[in-house]
Scaffold this motif. Structure first.
Motif, PDB file in Angstrom:
ATOM      1  N   TYR A  42       0.324  -0.811  -0.012  1.00 51.54           N
ATOM      2  CA  TYR A  42       0.004  -0.325  -0.092  1.00 51.54           C
ATOM      3  C   TYR A  42       0.312   1.041   0.047  1.00 51.54           C
ATOM      4  CZ  TYR A  42      -3.482  -3.265   0.745  1.00 51.54           C
ATOM      5  OH  TYR A  42      -4.396  -4.536   0.830  1.00 51.54           O
ATOM      6  N   HIS A  43       0.177   2.408  -0.284  1.00 51.81           N
ATOM      7  CA  HIS A  43       1.281   3.957  -1.102  1.00 51.81           C
ATOM      8  C   HIS A  43       1.940   4.022   0.843  1.00 51.81           C
ATOM      9  CE1 HIS A  43      -0.593   5.398  -4.793  1.00 51.81           C
ATOM     10  NE2 HIS A  43      -0.189   4.340  -4.674  1.00 51.81           N
ATOM     11  N   SER A  44       1.012   3.528   1.810  1.00 52.08           N
ATOM     12  CA  SER A  44       1.616   4.626   3.132  1.00 52.08           C
ATOM     13  C   SER A  44       1.111   2.941   4.868  1.00 52.08           C
ATOM     14  CB  SER A  44       0.757   5.637   3.529  1.00 52.08           C
ATOM     15  OG  SER A  44      -0.369   5.280   4.484  1.00 52.08           O
ATOM     16  N   ASN A  45       1.111   3.278   5.820  1.00 57.99           N
ATOM     17  CA  ASN A  45       0.850   2.184   6.611  1.00 57.99           C
ATOM     18  C   ASN A  45       0.000   2.491   7.811  1.00 57.99           C
ATOM     19  OD1 ASN A  45       1.682   4.618   7.902  1.00 57.99           O
ATOM     20  ND2 ASN A  45       3.640   3.356   8.754  1.00 57.99           N
ATOM     21  N   ALA A  46      -1.292   3.140   6.772  1.00 54.74           N
ATOM     22  CA  ALA A  46      -2.334   3.700   6.976  1.00 54.74           C
ATOM     23  C   ALA A  46      -3.541   3.259   6.285  1.00 54.74           C
ATOM     24  CB  ALA A  46      -2.875   5.398   6.984  1.00 54.74           C
ATOM     25  N   ALA A  47      -4.461   2.717   7.378  1.00 49.88           N
ATOM     26  CA  ALA A  47      -5.789   1.657   7.205  1.00 49.88           C
ATOM     27  C   ALA A  47      -6.253   1.968   6.351  1.00 49.88           C
ATOM     28  CB  ALA A  47      -6.478   1.847   8.273  1.00 49.88           C
ATOM     29  N   ASP A  48      -6.679   2.689   5.770  1.00 55.01           N
ATOM     30  CA  ASP A  48      -7.059   2.889   4.414  1.00 55.01           C
ATOM     31  C   ASP A  48      -6.007   3.770   3.420  1.00 55.01           C
ATOM     32  OD1 ASP A  48      -6.165   5.525   5.217  1.00 55.01           O
ATOM     33  OD2 ASP A  48      -8.488   6.424   5.213  1.00 55.01           O
ATOM     34  N   SER A  49      -5.177   2.836   3.027  1.00 56.55           N
ATOM     35  CA  SER A  49      -4.088   3.344   2.299  1.00 56.55           C
ATOM     36  C   SER A  49      -4.469   3.029   0.854  1.00 56.55           C
ATOM     37  CB  SER A  49      -2.633   3.076   2.881  1.00 56.55           C
ATOM     38  OG  SER A  49      -2.067   3.904   1.633  1.00 56.55           O
ATOM     39  N   LEU A  50      -3.993   3.672  -0.380  1.00 54.57           N
ATOM     40  CA  LEU A  50      -4.391   2.842  -1.477  1.00 54.57           C
ATOM     41  C   LEU A  50      -3.565   1.558  -1.549  1.00 54.57           C
ATOM     42  CD1 LEU A  50      -4.912   5.432  -3.733  1.00 54.57           C
ATOM     43  CD2 LEU A  50      -6.676   4.807  -2.831  1.00 54.57           C
ATOM     44  N   PRO A  51      -3.365   0.189  -2.865  1.00 55.95           N
ATOM     45  CA  PRO A  51      -2.542   0.130  -3.039  1.00 55.95           C
ATOM     46  C   PRO A  51      -1.770   0.032  -3.995  1.00 55.95           C
ATOM     47  CG  PRO A  51      -5.163  -0.567  -3.780  1.00 55.95           C
ATOM     48  CD  PRO A  51      -4.738  -0.041  -3.176  1.00 55.95           C
ATOM     49  N   ILE A  52      -0.496  -0.207  -4.173  1.00 55.31           N
ATOM     50  CA  ILE A  52      -0.108   0.095  -4.202  1.00 55.31           C
ATOM     51  C   ILE A  52       0.047  -0.146  -6.231  1.00 55.31           C
ATOM     52  CG2 ILE A  52       2.765  -0.234  -5.566  1.00 55.31           C
ATOM     53  CD1 ILE A  52       2.727   1.369  -3.283  1.00 55.31           C
ATOM     54  N   HIS A  53       0.135  -0.041  -7.354  1.00 58.09           N
ATOM     55  CA  HIS A  53       0.035  -0.430  -8.702  1.00 58.09           C
ATOM     56  C   HIS A  53       0.444   0.305  -9.783  1.00 58.09           C
ATOM     57  CE1 HIS A  53      -1.882   4.134  -9.112  1.00 58.09           C
ATOM     58  NE2 HIS A  53      -1.983   4.170  -7.917  1.00 58.09           N
TER      59      HIS A  53
END
Length: 335
Positions: A42-53
């Motif tokens: 994911y883009h960060s360690n936040a729970a609602d972070s976007l997945p890496i793409h």
């Protein structure tokens, strides 16, 4: 095809977990074709972070030095810098000539200059030019400002005009504003990740972001000596200046070898950041947030790897891990 990359993918994923990076990307170009794209996390360690793409743009930290290196190569090729062996004092009149002493442009672009800067901004000398190797920031700032002076524009502007537009680059930017495409940087696994942004886009700050695809494309441009799809975007001589060994001859044979900031594989050296199984003539650039770009001309191969964790490979074993990734890459195509 994907089966031959599984060991490398597993290695990338293992290091991602061990270093508490929230995301990773891996792109491989072989014979000018993308043969693997791997994205995870994911883009960060936040729970609602976007997945890496595929369009995720990572802060590449010191990888930006390879972009500056190409600008310096242009300045040499076009005679704006007469020679790598020109004394730095010819170009940096604002610096104390006694402090610069016999420092040359060659020393500044191969980390062999011996200059350092204290927190209060005082510049001092650690060792005589050409007598050692140290990874510092003062030479990067000096060369960044020199390109600005020589061309009347920043090196990112120069590259945008000469390289990025002809190459069709759209995801490589010195970023000053947050964006959903930007991957945040983790400083500590127990703390929220944050955007690594700059105040300017002039190349003086470590705010370059790019996707794994475009980082691989950057490497492939170098692999092909400035030519892409039959079109010569960058003069061959410019690429060669940047990627061939340019450092002075060291008394200490353990020191790394460099082109214009790139690490170059020549004779094996204990402090090289390229692994011992990587063929001669290969070159690599890497950054503190985890990106690595490896170019292996002998295998017609480019590999770009991304993470988003600051201080990857921390501790006494950092050099082993830096070398081992390029070894793993070489092993994939070992002939």
């Amino acid at each position: 095809m994907a089966a031959i990359f599984q060991k490398l993918i597993s290695y990338v994923e293992d290091i991602k977990e061990r270093n508490h990076s929230s995301g990773a990307a891996l792109v491989i170009i072989k014979d000018n074709e993308i043969v693997l794209e791997h994205y995870s996390g994911y883009h960060s360690n936040a729970a609602d972070s976007l997945p890496i793409h595929e369009n995720s743009q990572f802060n590449v930290a010191s990888v930006r030095k390879s972009y500056l290196g190409l600008a310096v190569a242009y300045a040499l090729y076009e005679g704006k810098i007469t020679s790598l062996d020109d004394l730095a004092s010819q170009y940096f009149e604002e610096f104390d000539k006694e402090l610069l002493a016999k420092t040359t442009i060659r020393h500044l672009v191969t980390h062999s200059h011996g200059l350092h800067q204290s927190e209060d901004g005082t510049i001092f000398r650690e060792f005589a030019p050409g007598e050692g190797w140290a990874y510092r920031g003062i030479n990067i700032l000096m060369m960044t400002k020199l390109i600005d002076k020589l061309y009347g524009k920043s090196f990112p502007e120069l590259l945008e005009e000469r390289v990025f537009r002809p190459l069709g680059v759209k995801e490589t930017h010195w970023c000053t504003e947050p964006s959903k495409q930007l991957v945040q940087v983790i400083h500590h696994p127990d703390e929220p990740a944050s955007y690594k942004l700059g105040r300017t886009k002039d190349g003086t700050e470590s705010n370059l972001h790019t996707s794994a695809r475009e980082l691989a494309l950057w490497g492939n441009l170098h692999l092909n000596n400035g030519s892409i799809n039959g079109k010569q975007i960058v003069p061959k001589e410019v690429i060669q200046l940047a990627t061939q060994v340019q450092n002075p001859t060291y008394k200490n044979k353990d020191l790394p070898q460099n082109g214009l900031f790139w690490y170059v594989q020549d004779s094996l050296a204990k402090r090289s950041e390229l692994g011992e199984r990587v063929p001669k003539g290969s070159y690599q650039i890497l950054g503190i947030t985890g990106p690595t770009l490896v170019v292996i001309p002998a295998y017609n191969l480019v590999v770009a790897k991304m993470y988003n964790k600051r201080y990857n490979y921390g501790g006494d074993n950092y050099l082993h891990y830096l070398r081992e990734f390029s070894n793993q890459v070489a092993d994939t195509y070992l002939r």
